[in-house]
Structure formats: structure tokens, C-alpha cells
Design a protein around this motif. Structure first.
Motif, mmCIF file in Angstrom:
data_model
loop_
_atom_site.group_PDB
_atom_site.id
_atom_site.type_symbol
_atom_site.label_atom_id
_atom_site.label_comp_id
_atom_site.label_asym_id
_atom_site.label_seq_id
_atom_site.Cartn_x
_atom_site.Cartn_y
_atom_site.Cartn_z
ATOM 1 N N ALA A 248 0.811 -1.227 0.000
ATOM 2 C CA ALA A 248 0.000 0.000 0.000
ATOM 3 C C ALA A 248 0.835 1.264 0.000
ATOM 4 C CB ALA A 248 -0.929 0.004 1.222
ATOM 5 N N GLU A 249 1.990 1.249 0.663
ATOM 6 C CA GLU A 249 2.769 2.479 0.834
ATOM 7 C C GLU A 249 4.270 2.211 0.724
ATOM 8 O OE1 GLU A 249 1.654 4.817 4.301
ATOM 9 O OE2 GLU A 249 -0.153 3.608 4.494
ATOM 10 N N SER A 250 4.680 1.539 -0.335
ATOM 11 C CA SER A 250 6.112 1.297 -0.522
ATOM 12 C C SER A 250 6.841 2.619 -0.730
ATOM 13 C CB SER A 250 6.345 0.374 -1.713
ATOM 14 O OG SER A 250 5.829 0.950 -2.895
ATOM 15 N N HIS A 251 8.094 2.678 -0.274
ATOM 16 C CA HIS A 251 8.867 3.911 -0.347
ATOM 17 C C HIS A 251 9.946 3.871 -1.419
ATOM 18 C CE1 HIS A 251 7.953 6.497 3.311
ATOM 19 N NE2 HIS A 251 7.085 5.504 3.405
ATOM 20 N N HIS A 252 10.636 2.772 -1.531
ATOM 21 C CA HIS A 252 11.810 2.737 -2.405
ATOM 22 C C HIS A 252 11.400 2.644 -3.883
ATOM 23 C CE1 HIS A 252 15.754 1.586 -3.972
ATOM 24 N NE2 HIS A 252 16.249 2.010 -2.811
ATOM 25 N N PRO A 253 12.048 3.402 -4.770
ATOM 26 C CA PRO A 253 11.699 3.344 -6.201
ATOM 27 C C PRO A 253 11.821 1.948 -6.805
ATOM 28 C CG PRO A 253 13.095 5.252 -5.752
ATOM 29 C CD PRO A 253 13.066 4.442 -4.492
ATOM 30 N N TYR A 254 12.772 1.170 -6.330
ATOM 31 C CA TYR A 254 12.921 -0.191 -6.861
ATOM 32 C C TYR A 254 11.726 -1.050 -6.470
ATOM 33 C CZ TYR A 254 14.797 -4.877 -7.625
ATOM 34 O OH TYR A 254 14.976 -6.178 -8.038
ATOM 35 N N THR A 255 11.274 -0.935 -5.228
ATOM 36 C CA THR A 255 10.100 -1.686 -4.783
ATOM 37 C C THR A 255 8.878 -1.298 -5.602
ATOM 38 O OG1 THR A 255 11.001 -1.685 -2.531
ATOM 39 C CG2 THR A 255 8.696 -2.309 -2.792
ATOM 40 N N ARG A 256 8.725 -0.010 -5.856
ATOM 41 C CA ARG A 256 7.577 0.448 -6.643
ATOM 42 C C ARG A 256 7.621 -0.091 -8.062
ATOM 43 N NH1 ARG A 256 7.410 6.802 -4.701
ATOM 44 N NH2 ARG A 256 6.721 6.382 -2.563
ATOM 45 N N ALA A 257 8.823 -0.202 -8.622
ATOM 46 C CA ALA A 257 8.954 -0.771 -9.966
ATOM 47 C C ALA A 257 8.551 -2.247 -9.968
ATOM 48 C CB ALA A 257 10.383 -0.607 -10.460
ATOM 49 N N LEU A 258 8.965 -2.983 -8.947
ATOM 50 C CA LEU A 258 8.571 -4.388 -8.855
ATOM 51 C C LEU A 258 7.059 -4.532 -8.702
ATOM 52 C CD1 LEU A 258 11.294 -5.906 -6.465
ATOM 53 C CD2 LEU A 258 11.200 -6.054 -8.956
ATOM 54 N N LEU A 259 6.472 -3.691 -7.849
ATOM 55 C CA LEU A 259 5.025 -3.768 -7.623
ATOM 56 C C LEU A 259 4.230 -3.394 -8.866
ATOM 57 C CD1 LEU A 259 4.803 -2.211 -4.042
ATOM 58 C CD2 LEU A 259 4.295 -4.572 -4.668
ATOM 59 N N SER A 260 4.764 -2.490 -9.655
ATOM 60 C CA SER A 260 4.038 -2.063 -10.858
ATOM 61 C C SER A 260 3.951 -3.184 -11.890
ATOM 62 C CB SER A 260 4.709 -0.839 -11.483
ATOM 63 O OG SER A 260 5.916 -1.187 -12.152
ATOM 64 N N ALA A 261 4.820 -4.198 -11.763
ATOM 65 C CA ALA A 261 4.815 -5.311 -12.704
ATOM 66 C C ALA A 261 3.946 -6.470 -12.238
ATOM 67 C CB ALA A 261 6.245 -5.804 -12.925
ATOM 68 N N VAL A 262 3.389 -6.378 -11.028
ATOM 69 C CA VAL A 262 2.546 -7.453 -10.504
ATOM 70 C C VAL A 262 1.182 -7.405 -11.196
ATOM 71 C CG1 VAL A 262 1.385 -8.364 -8.460
ATOM 72 C CG2 VAL A 262 3.707 -7.443 -8.274
ATOM 73 N N PRO A 263 0.723 -8.503 -11.804
ATOM 74 C CA PRO A 263 -0.591 -8.501 -12.455
ATOM 75 C C PRO A 263 -1.705 -8.237 -11.447
ATOM 76 C CG PRO A 263 0.699 -10.432 -13.076
ATOM 77 C CD PRO A 263 1.406 -9.788 -11.934
ATOM 78 N N VAL A 264 -2.730 -7.505 -11.894
ATOM 79 C CA VAL A 264 -3.887 -7.240 -11.042
ATOM 80 C C VAL A 264 -5.074 -8.028 -11.577
ATOM 81 C CG1 VAL A 264 -3.116 -4.971 -10.284
ATOM 82 C CG2 VAL A 264 -4.414 -5.160 -12.390
ATOM 83 N N PRO A 265 -5.939 -8.549 -10.683
ATOM 84 C CA PRO A 265 -7.059 -9.389 -11.141
ATOM 85 C C PRO A 265 -8.125 -8.617 -11.901
ATOM 86 C CG PRO A 265 -7.162 -9.017 -8.764
ATOM 87 C CD PRO A 265 -5.849 -8.473 -9.214
#
Length: 336
Positions: A248-265
Motif C-alpha cells: 500500500a505504501e512502498s517507499h523505495h523506487p525499486y520496490t515500486r517498480a517491482l510492484l508495478s509489474a505485478v498482475p492485477v485481477p
């Protein structure tokens, strides 16, 4: 046993592999596989270690298992230091810390029946008294991982990939482990089978109070199993927090990049995809300053020369990024 102390504590762990060259085989360079990693795991907790291939997460697991010596750092199990433990005591440590590998077929002896695979750790650690006791414990292990007892005399090649991974989990449970290291334990499985194994691990954790170090490159997988997540990049942890906060509230740019690639249902849901430019730098010659600065879309001068420390940015939330703080220590607002 101190109930207030974490089961596993890893302090400033480093593992550098020397590269030999020249006529005399001298050390010409080093691979900085893990370069100062600190975390802990409490009883009954799952900590997921995630990141791209080559970030050092599997090396962390192998270092904890004492499959090789550490370059620097300390590892404690239940308050007792194990990274420098002598062979005699190390045997009992291995009883408490077990591993489930990525490829269940290559990690099982193809010439042994399931009965013998599960009996081996029980016999080695002196946990059985007679043939009847051994048979009962092996059958109980089959029940725990939800495999039919009549399959006990089969060989590994007679099982599917998911069933073989269940055998691997049963073998890890056999000596009564407190901590199981799952090294990409579901990455080689089909989606439906992967979900079954994750549910099995969660049920076993509730039943037995297991602690899990779940090593994976897939954030979508760890979301359904983990309590906390440590994100690694090029040998270092760049963010560590609980599951809910990370997603919900990731801080690091690398973490956000990883999360942006996670498929959403939801196919209608919109998400801003973060595309990282370039490749991961070589661990032989990591960048100065922040190791992520060569690919970070928010890089500025300080990132290139000063390495960010893993600092608190919230309740139990740690992040290693200069963007998270301004002079005076005020945390910058996170992106939506």
C-alpha cells in the motif's frame, strides 16, 4: 530459549566470492554477492526475501544454512551464534533449520523410494525407536503434506512436480525443524499447483508454529503467504516492512517498480507501470553511492556518491533511499 528474542537474527551478513586468475591463480576480483544484510525472523513468522535474479537472496539462504563460510557478519539461532559453530554442534543446528529447494526433482535421490527419503533424516538424527515407530512417523509425514500413504513405495519420478515438492516439504519437517528456508520453492510449479503448495505451507505454519524464510522473485506469490517482506537489490536490502505496508505504501523506487509489474485481477484497473532502464550492474563492480542509481528514474547527485542507509520511515518500516528524507529527517510523502 528466550521467547522475546527472534528465532533467527542475521547481522551485517556479507559473502564475497573471490575470482582467481593469472598463472598463479591469485585473486583478481571479488563478486559482492551479499554485502551487509540485516534482518530477523520470529517464531511462527514468514519473512519473504524478494528481488531480481542475481540480487543475492539465495546466497543469504545458503549462508544461514552454513553451506559456505561468511566473509563477515553474524547469524544467531535462538540467541546462539551459528555462523562460527563447530561441526559437532552444527549437526544439531541443521536439525532445527531445514530447506526446500526450487527444483524438487533434482533435490530428491531418484534411486530412493519416498519411504527411504523421509526415513533418512529421522534415522540420522536418532528420532525413531524400531521399525514400527519409523513407519508410523513416515506415514504421519505423508499425512501432513496430504499425500496418500499408498504412494510411500514409489520413486520420485512417479510423482508430479507439485507432489515432489510436497515430499521435499515432508523431508524438511521430518527432524522437527523450527525454521524452513524455502528457496524459490514454488517458482517451477504451475499456477494452480503453486497456490496449493502456498496454502499447505500456511496450514503447516499455523499447525506447527514454523518460521519461514521465503525466497522469491515474485511479489504476487509472497503477498498471500508472508508477514513481512525484505526487498533486495544487488546484495543489499533496500526496503523492509510488513506485507500490508509494502503493497500500500512502498517507499523505495525499486520496490515500486517491482510492484508495478505485478498482475492485477481486475482488467479494468489502471496502474502506472514503472519501466527500469538498463540492466542490473555487475556484482563484481557495483556502482558507488546508491547501487540502484544507474536505473533509478529519480536519481540526483547525492545518490551517485553517498550510499543510503536503511532508515526508519514509519512504524517498523525501513527504507534505504535518499528520497525518503530531507534535512531534519522529515519523511517525504510517498507516491500514490
Amino acid at each position: 530459549m528466550n521467547a522475546d528474542r527472534p528465532l533467527l537474527e542475521v547481522n551485517a551478513l556479507k559473502k564475497h566470492f573471490p575470482i582467481h586468475g593469472g598463472l598463479l591463480g591469485q585473486v583478481t576480483a571479488k563478486v559482492y554477492a551479499v554485502d551487509g544484510v540485516t534482518f530477523d525472523i520470529r517464531r511462527g513468522e514468514t519473512l519473504s526475501l524478494v528481488g531480481e535474479s542475481g540480487c543475492g537472496k539465495s546466497t543469504v539462504g545458503k549462508a544461514i544454512l552454513r553451506l559456505f563460510s561468511l566473509t563477515e557478519g553474524e547469524v544467531y539461532l535462538d540467541g546462539e551464534r551459528i555462523d562460527n559453530m563447530r561441526a559437532g554442534k552444527l549437526r544439531m543446528m541443521r536439525k532445527r533449520v531445514q530447506v526446500v529447494f526450487q527444483d524438487p526433482f533434482s533435490s530428491l535421490n531418484p534411486r530412493m523410494r519416498v519411504r527411504d527419503i523421509l526415513a533418512e533424516p529421522l534415522v540420522n538424527f536418532g528420532m525413531v525407536h524400531g521399525r514400527r515407530d519409523l513407519n508410523e512417523k513416515v506415514e504421519a509425514l505423508m499425512d501432513k503434506v496430504r499425500l496418500p500413504r499408498d504412494a510411500i513405495n514409489r520413486f520420485p519420478h512417479e510423482f508430479s512436480g507439485g507432489q515432489r515438492q510436497r515430499i521435499g516439504i515432508a523431508r524438511a519437517l521430518a527432524p522437527g525443524a523450527d525454521l524452513i528456508i524455502c528457496d524459490e520453492a514454488v517458482s517451477a510449479l504451475d499456477v494452480s499447483v503453486k497456490a496449493q503448495i502456498i496454502n499447505l505451507l500456511a496450514d503447516l505454519q499455523d499447525e506447527l508454529g514454523l518460521a519461514l524464510l521465503f525466497i522469491s522473485h515474485d511479489l504476487a506469490t509472497v503477498e498471500h503467504l508472508t508477514h513481512r517482506v525484505a526487498v533486495m537489490y544487488l546484495g543489499k536490502i533496500v526496503e523492509l516492512t510488513d506485507r500490508r505496508t509494502l503493497f500500500a505504501e512502498s517507499h523505495h523506487p525499486y520496490t515500486r517498480a517491482l510492484l508495478s509489474a505485478v498482475p492485477v485481477p481486475d482488467p479494468t484497473a489502471r496502474r502506472q507501470r514503472v519501466i527500469l532502464k538498463g540492466d542490473v550492474p555487475s556484482p563484481i563492480n557495483p556502482p558507488t553511492g546508491c547501487r540502484f542509481h544507474t536505473r533509478c528514474p529519480f536519481v540526483f547527485d547525492r545518490c551517485r556518491v553517498e550510499e543510503p542507509l536503511l532508515r526508519p520511515v514509519g512504524d517498523g518500516h525501513l527504507s534505504a533511499c535518499h528520497l525518503n528524507q530531507v534535512p531534519g529527517g522529515q519523511v517525504l510523502p510517498t507516491a500514490a
